[in-house]
Scaffold this active site. Structure first.
Site: not given
Ligand SMILES: O=P(O)(O)OC[C@H]1O[C@H](OP(=O)(O)OP(=O)(O)O)[C@H](O)[C@@H]1O
Ligand SMILES: O=c1cc[nH]c(=O)[nH]1
Ligand SMILES: [Mg+2]
Length: 211
Positions: A103, A107, A202, A205
């Site tokens: 994400r 944006t 997150d 993380d």
């Molecule tokens: O419903 P949304 O608003 O699209 O957000 C949810 C997404 O955000 C996080 O991933 P992230 O983009 O942080 O990637 P990561 O898993 O690599 O940390 C989470 O694991 C989802 O995939």
């Molecule tokens: O709360 C949130 C939203 C998006 N992605 C995450 O990991 N946590």
């Molecule tokens: Mg993430």
């Protein structure tokens, strides 16, 4: 879209520890694994089975076995990877595909950086794994990818969902596919950074020790 919220004291207990900011990465990973196993039990209620005769040491009886084609389990990288072992423990014969989506921090749009799915998903039950359903953009993109390859039965297994994101997914899928979302809890809302409140921060993380 069908929504199933797991209503179980063990799920609520483990989720509470998961939310705690003091929970370290090794404990966080173990809890995610345990929670997924509990959610997988609900998520797999609709898997197709057929009668199957088996010979016990005592007699012959008719049980069931899963029908083919095999289900496909797709962790959405990164955070969804933490759910893979818990899911395949219950579905050991499933094939595993991969989607990498991140994400954009400003944006909130999901950007795809990896797509390793079988070409033809006709007739396959697809399980999408992602701990967080926030704005819903990531899950809608993932559903679109598997739908484009012919899947019509999709179950998303998530730990937390925001009401806003659930509405987005519901609006996006309409009646196109048989989409089910299984979650441990639906939280209150999103904050100005599109993080789930109260949430757990997150997920990627926290799983992988980036703090
Ligand atoms: O419903 P949304 O608003 O699209 O957000 C949810 C997404 O955000 C996080 O991933 P992230 O983009 O942080 O990637 P990561 O898993 O690599 O940390 C989470 O694991 C989802 O995939
Ligand atoms: O709360 C949130 C939203 C998006 N992605 C995450 O990991 N946590
Ligand atoms: Mg993430």
């Amino acid at each position: 879209m069908r929504l199933h919220v797991a209503d179980h004291p063990l799920v609520a207990h483990k989720l509470t520890i998961l939310r705690d900011e003091r929970t370290d990465s090794p404990t966080f990973r173990r809890l995610v694994d345990e929670l997924v196993t509990l959610l997988a039990y609900e998520a797999t209620r609709d898997v197709q089975v057929e009668p199957h005769e088996v010979r016990t040491p005592v007699t012959t009886t008719t049980g069931v076995r899963m029908t083919s084609p095999r289900p496909l389990v797709v962790p959405i990288l990164r955070a969804g990877l933490g759910m893979l072992d818990g899911m395949t423990r219950l579905l050991p014969t499933a094939e595993v595909g991969f989607l990498g989506l991140q994400r954009d921090e400003k944006t909130f749009q999901a950007v795809t950086y990896a797509n390793r799915l079988p070409e033809d998903l006709t007739g396959r039950h697809v399980f999408l794994l992602d701990p967080m359903l926030a704005t819903g953009g990531t899950l809608v993109a993932a559903i679109d990818y598997v739908f484009a390859r012919g899947a019509r039965e999709v179950t998303a297994v998530c730990l937390l969902a925001a009401p806003e994101g659930l509405r987005v997914v519901d609006d996006a899928v309409g009646d196109r596919v048989d989409v089910q979302v299984v979650v441990a809890a639906v939280d209150e809302r999103l904050n100005e950074k599109a993080y789930i409140v109260p949430g757990l921060g997150d997920a990627g993380d926290r799983l992988y020790g980036v703090v």
